[in-house]
Design a protein around this motif. Structure first.
Motif, PDB file in Angstrom:
ATOM      1  N   MET A   1       0.834  -1.192   0.000  1.00 36.60           N
ATOM      2  CA  MET A   1       0.000   0.000   0.000  1.00 36.60           C
ATOM      3  C   MET A   1       0.874   1.249   0.000  1.00 36.60           C
ATOM      4  N   GLU A   2       0.262   2.410  -0.293  1.00 42.81           N
ATOM      5  CA  GLU A   2       0.964   3.691  -0.239  1.00 42.81           C
ATOM      6  C   GLU A   2       1.025   4.121   1.233  1.00 42.81           C
ATOM      7  N   PHE A   3       2.050   3.623   1.945  1.00 47.18           N
ATOM      8  CA  PHE A   3       2.092   3.830   3.395  1.00 47.18           C
ATOM      9  C   PHE A   3       2.245   5.288   3.779  1.00 47.18           C
ATOM     10  N   GLY A   4       2.955   6.069   2.959  1.00 50.23           N
ATOM     11  CA  GLY A   4       3.137   7.485   3.290  1.00 50.23           C
ATOM     12  C   GLY A   4       1.807   8.218   3.323  1.00 50.23           C
ATOM     13  N   ALA A   5       1.043   8.072   2.248  1.00 51.29           N
ATOM     14  CA  ALA A   5      -0.273   8.721   2.173  1.00 51.29           C
ATOM     15  C   ALA A   5      -1.202   8.191   3.252  1.00 51.29           C
ATOM     16  N   LEU A   6      -1.068   6.890   3.564  1.00 44.28           N
ATOM     17  CA  LEU A   6      -1.914   6.278   4.587  1.00 44.28           C
ATOM     18  C   LEU A   6      -1.590   6.837   5.968  1.00 44.28           C
ATOM     19  N   ILE A   7      -0.316   6.999   6.253  1.00 39.06           N
ATOM     20  CA  ILE A   7       0.110   7.565   7.537  1.00 39.06           C
ATOM     21  C   ILE A   7      -0.424   8.985   7.702  1.00 39.06           C
ATOM     22  N   LYS A   8      -0.312   9.774   6.640  1.00 35.56           N
ATOM     23  CA  LYS A   8      -0.830  11.153   6.683  1.00 35.56           C
ATOM     24  C   LYS A   8      -2.335  11.163   6.917  1.00 35.56           C
ATOM     25  N   TYR A   9      -3.053  10.242   6.248  1.00 36.84           N
ATOM     26  CA  TYR A   9      -4.509  10.162   6.394  1.00 36.84           C
ATOM     27  C   TYR A   9      -4.893   9.900   7.849  1.00 36.84           C
ATOM     28  N   TYR A  10      -4.285   8.874   8.458  1.00 36.63           N
ATOM     29  CA  TYR A  10      -4.661   8.528   9.839  1.00 36.63           C
ATOM     30  C   TYR A  10      -4.156   9.563  10.844  1.00 36.63           C
ATOM     31  N   ARG A  11      -2.991  10.172  10.564  1.00 38.03           N
ATOM     32  CA  ARG A  11      -2.477  11.194  11.487  1.00 38.03           C
ATOM     33  C   ARG A  11      -3.427  12.382  11.551  1.00 38.03           C
ATOM     34  N   THR A  12      -3.855  12.886  10.371  1.00 41.77           N
ATOM     35  CA  THR A  12      -4.760  14.045  10.348  1.00 41.77           C
ATOM     36  C   THR A  12      -6.146  13.671  10.861  1.00 41.77           C
ATOM     37  N   GLN A  13      -6.571  12.449  10.588  1.00 41.39           N
ATOM     38  CA  GLN A  13      -7.881  12.006  11.076  1.00 41.39           C
ATOM     39  C   GLN A  13      -7.918  11.981  12.598  1.00 41.39           C
ATOM     40  N   ARG A  14      -6.795  11.665  13.222  1.00 44.37           N
ATOM     41  CA  ARG A  14      -6.737  11.535  14.683  1.00 44.37           C
ATOM     42  C   ARG A  14      -6.209  12.798  15.373  1.00 44.37           C
ATOM     43  N   GLY A  15      -5.988  13.837  14.562  1.00 40.67           N
ATOM     44  CA  GLY A  15      -5.605  15.125  15.148  1.00 40.67           C
ATOM     45  C   GLY A  15      -4.214  15.148  15.752  1.00 40.67           C
ATOM     46  N   ILE A  16      -3.291  14.395  15.186  1.00 38.77           N
ATOM     47  CA  ILE A  16      -1.919  14.323  15.690  1.00 38.77           C
ATOM     48  C   ILE A  16      -1.026  15.158  14.780  1.00 38.77           C
ATOM     49  N   THR A  17      -0.161  15.953  15.370  1.00 33.23           N
ATOM     50  CA  THR A  17       0.759  16.764  14.563  1.00 33.23           C
ATOM     51  C   THR A  17       1.916  15.904  14.080  1.00 33.23           C
ATOM     52  N   GLN A  18       2.649  16.418  13.079  1.00 35.47           N
ATOM     53  CA  GLN A  18       3.812  15.688  12.579  1.00 35.47           C
ATOM     54  C   GLN A  18       4.866  15.534  13.677  1.00 35.47           C
ATOM     55  N   ALA A  19       5.017  16.590  14.484  1.00 33.99           N
ATOM     56  CA  ALA A  19       6.015  16.544  15.559  1.00 33.99           C
ATOM     57  C   ALA A  19       5.658  15.465  16.576  1.00 33.99           C
ATOM     58  N   GLU A  20       4.382  15.354  16.915  1.00 32.82           N
ATOM     59  CA  GLU A  20       3.952  14.349  17.895  1.00 32.82           C
ATOM     60  C   GLU A  20       4.148  12.936  17.354  1.00 32.82           C
ATOM     61  N   LEU A  21       3.881  12.751  16.096  1.00 28.23           N
ATOM     62  CA  LEU A  21       4.030  11.419  15.515  1.00 28.23           C
ATOM     63  C   LEU A  21       5.498  11.054  15.324  1.00 28.23           C
ATOM     64  N   ALA A  22       6.316  12.015  14.928  1.00 27.70           N
ATOM     65  CA  ALA A  22       7.721  11.738  14.604  1.00 27.70           C
ATOM     66  C   ALA A  22       8.605  11.598  15.841  1.00 27.70           C
ATOM     67  N   LYS A  23       8.193  12.128  16.972  1.00 28.95           N
ATOM     68  CA  LYS A  23       9.025  12.179  18.181  1.00 28.95           C
ATOM     69  C   LYS A  23       9.608  10.806  18.532  1.00 28.95           C
ATOM     70  N   GLY A  24      10.934  10.734  18.546  1.00 29.78           N
ATOM     71  CA  GLY A  24      11.628   9.515  18.932  1.00 29.78           C
ATOM     72  C   GLY A  24      11.723   8.485  17.830  1.00 29.78           C
ATOM     73  N   ILE A  25      11.132   8.789  16.647  1.00 32.18           N
ATOM     74  CA  ILE A  25      11.158   7.824  15.539  1.00 32.18           C
ATOM     75  C   ILE A  25      11.986   8.360  14.377  1.00 32.18           C
ATOM     76  N   CYS A  26      11.686   9.592  13.979  1.00 31.95           N
ATOM     77  CA  CYS A  26      12.423  10.228  12.887  1.00 31.95           C
ATOM     78  C   CYS A  26      12.232  11.729  13.001  1.00 31.95           C
ATOM     79  N   SER A  27      12.916  12.483  12.137  1.00 31.05           N
ATOM     80  CA  SER A  27      12.757  13.930  12.161  1.00 31.05           C
ATOM     81  C   SER A  27      11.436  14.318  11.493  1.00 31.05           C
ATOM     82  N   VAL A  28      10.984  15.542  11.807  1.00 28.56           N
ATOM     83  CA  VAL A  28       9.751  16.030  11.187  1.00 28.56           C
ATOM     84  C   VAL A  28       9.912  16.161   9.679  1.00 28.56           C
TER      85      VAL A  28
END
Length: 406
Positions: A1-28
């Motif tokens: 699947m297109e994991f990048g687009a999927l990650i963005k879809y679920y992140r915005t759906q759940r109201g999570i910022t890029q910084a909150e999702l990336a913390k401790g995993i990768c850079s923003v």
């Protein structure tokens, strides 16, 4: 699947910022590139991002496989004309529709939705879907482009634009180097040729479609194709083959619980018997057809008109008058000018032959010529007038209509 687009879809759906999702995993910035599909991410990073979103990679891969299976199932069920099963699969796909844009089936799904709307006869929605797909066609694969053009031909056919549909089918067939295509394509080609009154071509493609449907054990489509062949054998005056087709359908329609098909079968068998001048048998089948028609619509009107015409030929004037009066009333309600004029003609004819034939000449025939009515029907009315004038000793007038026949 297109994991990048999927990650963005679920992140915005759940109201999570890029910084909150990336913390401790990768850079923003790295996450941003992943979400925009401008950077490949390793499996471990993707798995951690999905885990934080409370989604497992296994679940996503299962969804991809589920979409694939349901899309294939959906196509097969439409090909086999399984109405209830089609709806069941469609609803399953609608439940996971939000995931399909992240899979490789995004355009196939939108194309199959177009096909589904055509199957359901929802022409306004189908036209909207066609317009939506047209904007995306530059992104289609070769197979997706083929499907789009094929479904557009089916759309044009249902809109009554048979010549345009036929041109598309001919082009697709030529581009395929005249190789055999699937049964559905051949069936639709036969249907368009039949609508264009090219019975020879309709029989040719219908027989090819029938063979394919028989190889697949596609029983419902076999019945539809036999119906089409029966109609075109009738139009070609190949009566024995036509009767064989209709008898076969009658025997099997009940077995397959195709009760909606029976009124059409009986009507077409009635028309065949009419052409063979077996008027009692024609009346029997027309009446069976009318009994099974639940709705008063155009089909009901045509069958009722046929019953009136047969009763007239059998000399049952009272029954004929009753039928044509009802036809006239229904034709006005349904806006069916052809049957309004024809019923008025017969009602006048029974009251006064002189007035009837005058009405036929001044109103009915000009209308039928204007709307390009079938040659067979026009020939029938030309001959009626020729016989009438010949009986009156008006040779020139009779010759005029005989000349139109030739």
């Amino acid at each position: 699947m297109e994991f990048g687009a999927l990650i963005k879809y679920y992140r915005t759906q759940r109201g999570i910022t890029q910084a909150e999702l990336a913390k401790g995993i990768c850079s923003v910035p790295h996450l941003s590139k992943i979400e925009n599909n401008s950077k490949e991410a390793n499996e471990e990073t993707i798995a951690l991002l999905l885990e934080r979103l409370q989604i497992s990679m296994e679940e996503m891969e299962e969804n991809e496989e589920k979409i694939k299976v349901l899309i294939r199932e959906f196509s097969n069920r439409i090909n086999f004309y399984l109405k209830e099963e089609i709806e069941e699969t469609y609803q399953k796909l609608k439940l996971i529709e939000h995931l399909i844009p992240f899979s490789k089936y995004i355009y196939i799904w939108e194309l199959f939705k177009y096909r589904y709307l055509l199957f359901k006869g929802k022409m306004d929605e189908a036209e909207q879907q066609k317009d939506l797909l047209y904007k995306q066609k530059k992104n289609f694969s070769q197979h997706e482009e083929y499907l789009f053009r094929y479904y557009n031909a089916v759309f044009l056919m249902w809109k009554g634009q048979y010549k345009n549909a036929d041109d598309i089918f001919d082009t697709l067939h030529t581009e395929n180097n005249y190789q055999a295509t699937d049964g559905e394509f051949l069936y639709h080609r036969a249907l368009v040729k039949s609508s264009l009154e090219q019975s020879g071509h309709a029989i040719h493609f219908g027989k090819l479609a029938l063979q394919m449907f028989m190889n697949q054990h596609n029983f419902i489509r076999i019945l539809h194709t036999l119906m089409l062949l029966g109609i075109n054998y009738t139009n070609s005056n190949i009566y024995e083959e036509a009767e064989e087709c209709f008898q076969h359908i009658i025997r099997n329609a009940e077995l397959l619980k195709e009760k909606q098909l029976l009124p059409q079968i009986y009507h077409n068998m009635g028309h065949l018997q009419f052409k063979m001048k077996h008027f009692d048998q024609a009346l029997f089948y027309y009446e069976k057809s009318l009994e099974l028609q639940p709705n008063i619509n155009q089909h009901y009107l045509v069958t009722l008109y046929s019953i009136g015409e047969i009763n007239y030929l059998l000399g049952s004037q009272e029954k004929s008058t009753e039928c044509f009066q009802e036809v006239n009333s229904l034709a006005k309600d349904l806006g069916a000018k052809r049957y309004r004029l024809l019923s008025e003609y017969y009602l006048l004819l029974m009251a006064s032959p002189v007035k009837g034939y005058k009405f036929l000449e001044s109103k009915v025939i000009p209308y039928l010529e204007e709307v390009n009515e079938s040659i067979e029907d026009l020939t029938h009315y030309y001959k009626m007038l020729a016989d009438y004038y010949n009986g009156k000793g008006m040779v020139l007038e009779a010759f005029n209509y005989l000349n139109k026949i030739t």
